[in-house]
Design an enzyme around this catalytic site. Structure first.
Site, mmCIF file in Angstrom:
data_model
loop_
_atom_site.group_PDB
_atom_site.id
_atom_site.type_symbol
_atom_site.label_atom_id
_atom_site.label_comp_id
_atom_site.label_asym_id
_atom_site.label_seq_id
_atom_site.Cartn_x
_atom_site.Cartn_y
_atom_site.Cartn_z
ATOM 1 N N TYR A 124 32.654 42.074 43.699
ATOM 2 C CA TYR A 124 32.202 41.581 42.392
ATOM 3 C C TYR A 124 30.691 41.669 42.216
ATOM 4 O O TYR A 124 30.170 41.416 41.138
ATOM 5 C CB TYR A 124 32.667 40.140 42.159
ATOM 6 C CG TYR A 124 34.166 40.027 41.952
ATOM 7 C CD1 TYR A 124 34.995 41.131 42.115
ATOM 8 C CD2 TYR A 124 34.754 38.837 41.597
ATOM 9 C CE1 TYR A 124 36.350 41.046 41.934
ATOM 10 C CE2 TYR A 124 36.126 38.745 41.410
ATOM 11 C CZ TYR A 124 36.915 39.859 41.593
ATOM 12 O OH TYR A 124 38.267 39.767 41.412
ATOM 13 N N LYS A 173 41.269 42.999 55.280
ATOM 14 C CA LYS A 173 41.997 44.267 55.200
ATOM 15 C C LYS A 173 41.298 45.252 56.137
ATOM 16 O O LYS A 173 40.957 46.387 55.760
ATOM 17 C CB LYS A 173 41.999 44.765 53.737
ATOM 18 C CG LYS A 173 42.846 45.979 53.467
ATOM 19 C CD LYS A 173 44.337 45.699 53.445
ATOM 20 C CE LYS A 173 45.125 46.997 53.357
ATOM 21 N NZ LYS A 173 46.582 46.779 53.407
ATOM 22 N N ASP A 206 47.659 41.780 52.329
ATOM 23 C CA ASP A 206 48.981 42.003 51.711
ATOM 24 C C ASP A 206 50.041 41.135 52.386
ATOM 25 O O ASP A 206 50.884 40.518 51.724
ATOM 26 C CB ASP A 206 49.369 43.487 51.701
ATOM 27 C CG ASP A 206 48.866 44.259 52.904
ATOM 28 O OD1 ASP A 206 48.166 43.658 53.734
ATOM 29 O OD2 ASP A 206 49.163 45.450 53.038
ATOM 30 N N ASP A 230 39.611 35.711 45.102
ATOM 31 C CA ASP A 230 39.896 35.515 43.683
ATOM 32 C C ASP A 230 41.405 35.607 43.443
ATOM 33 O O ASP A 230 42.028 34.750 42.808
ATOM 34 C CB ASP A 230 39.152 36.592 42.878
ATOM 35 C CG ASP A 230 39.180 36.313 41.387
ATOM 36 O OD1 ASP A 230 39.563 35.200 40.993
ATOM 37 O OD2 ASP A 230 38.825 37.222 40.616
ATOM 38 N N ASP A 234 44.297 32.368 42.828
ATOM 39 C CA ASP A 234 45.159 32.295 41.638
ATOM 40 C C ASP A 234 46.632 32.293 42.041
ATOM 41 O O ASP A 234 47.459 31.606 41.435
ATOM 42 C CB ASP A 234 44.892 33.471 40.684
ATOM 43 C CG ASP A 234 43.879 33.095 39.610
ATOM 44 O OD1 ASP A 234 43.016 32.237 39.903
ATOM 45 O OD2 ASP A 234 43.922 33.639 38.493
#
Ligand code: ATP
Length: 335
Positions: A124, A173, A206, A230, A234
């Site tokens: 970001y 990851k 994942d 982020d 959520d």
């Protein structure tokens, strides 16, 4: 001495849920003084600027801010006002608890986990963002630093220790994004060695998402990079009944800002039906930050009681109440 905090009423449903939250804080006698400042569309309309200098100075002086959602207009010079505020004050740790409330329409009843998301680096805050004029190609460079990784992971372990949590899960990851999230994973394991009293493990993002949906009870504290944090936070908000119940704290060395995770919800703005709980729970995080643990606990249990009883709850929770009525129900239990 009375603590002064910066208050930003925000855009869309912002003023409605902020008024509700301040009423709740006054009802419990939190002893806070409010320094009202502008940001977002409201600021642009009044001052011509989206993020006025006076607002930045107020946060700098008070070091604690309660912020309702802001709208970032396209072409206003900011990609995101929230990202700009986090970057300006170096609010590197984004703390997002997800707790089940009995009576809410969620799939699970026993979730109690906290996501700690790195807030100032990574996807970001990408450098050299570029889209070719003919729209054929886009690029940006993701950067993380050892210092950035270390301080947020240390924050997560310290939080776990303070809050009596048992386990920190490092989400990454590193099998594919070997450099950027490889560094995060490496540094996180180094930091974990300093916290022998806290169990730690790591999961690829994942797999973490799948595990969160299948067996969320195995998670306690999650620490991860900006983009993954982020999305995961959520996802966790969804596990416990939606954005109307999801607060967030942005914490740095010099300042801390507390908020609702959701946006300004323009579709319901002005209708008087917004759920004020996410911002109220953000205010509970603020009280905790100020070491007022007793009031923080009282706020959370009053909200939990009202949701469980269904007393005057808003439509997003399946009720037919209004923001004002819902706030009355919470304040009556606190008064
Ligand atoms: P923004 O661009 O400011 O992020 P948005 O509409 O894209 O706005 P949200 O504001 O987070 O995103 O809203 C997503 C959905 O959730 C909307 O349908 C909105 O009405 C609903 N919602 C968000 N917050 C609340 C709330 N506090 N109470 C009730 N519904 C909410």
């Amino acid at each position: 001495m009375t603590q002064q905090i910066t208050v930003i009423r925000g855009d869309g449903i912002g003023p409605e849920i902020m008024d509700a939250t301040l009423r709740m804080l006054d009802t419990i006698g939190a002893g806070l003084e409010y320094d009202f400042q502008l940001a977002g569309l409201a600021a642009q309309e009044e001052t011509g600027e989206l993020l006025p200098q006076a607002t930045l100075e107020s946060i700098e002086n008070n070091r604690v801010a309660l912020k309702a959602p802001l709208t970032t207009p396209v072409g206003g010079g900011f990609k995101s006002l929230n990202v700009a505020l986090r970057k300006h004050f170096d609010l590197y740790a984004n703390v997002r608890p997800a707790v089940s409330f009995k009576g809410s329409a969620s799939r699970y009843q026993d979730i109690d986990l906290i996501t700690v998301r790195e807030n100032t680096e990574g996807a970001y805050l990408a450098e050299g963002a570029y889209t070719a004029p003919d729209d054929s190609r886009a690029e940006s460079k993701m950067v993380v630093t050892r210092k950035g990784c270390e301080r947020v992971v240390r924050f997560a372990f310290d939080l776990a220790r303070r809050a009596g949590r048992k386990k920190v899960t490092i989400v990454h990851k590193a099998n594919i994004l070997k450099d950027v999230t490889g560094m995060f994973l490496r540094v996180a394991h180094e930091v974990a060695e300093d916290y022998a009293d806290i169990e730690s493990n790591d999961l690829i993002v994942d797999n973490a998402c799948m595990q969160l949906v299948m067996r969320p009870e195995q998670f306690d504290v999650i620490v991860t990079t900006n983009l993954f944090g982020d999305i995961i936070s959520d996802l966790c908000a969804g596990l416990v009944g939606g954005l109307g119940l999801a607060p967030g704290a942005n914490i740095g060395e010099q300042a801390a800002m507390f908020e609702a995770v959701h946006g300004s919800a323009p579709d319901i703005a002005g209708k008087g039906i917004a759920n004020p709980c996410a911002l109220m729970l953000g205010a509970a995080q603020l009280l905790e930050h100020l070491d007022d643990h007793d009031r923080a606990r009282r706020v959370r249990s009053a909200i939990a009681e009202v949701i469980e009883s269904g007393d005057r709850t808003t439509p997003d929770l399946g009720g037919d109440g209004t923001t004002e009525g819902f706030t009355d129900a919470i304040c009556e239990r606190l008064g």
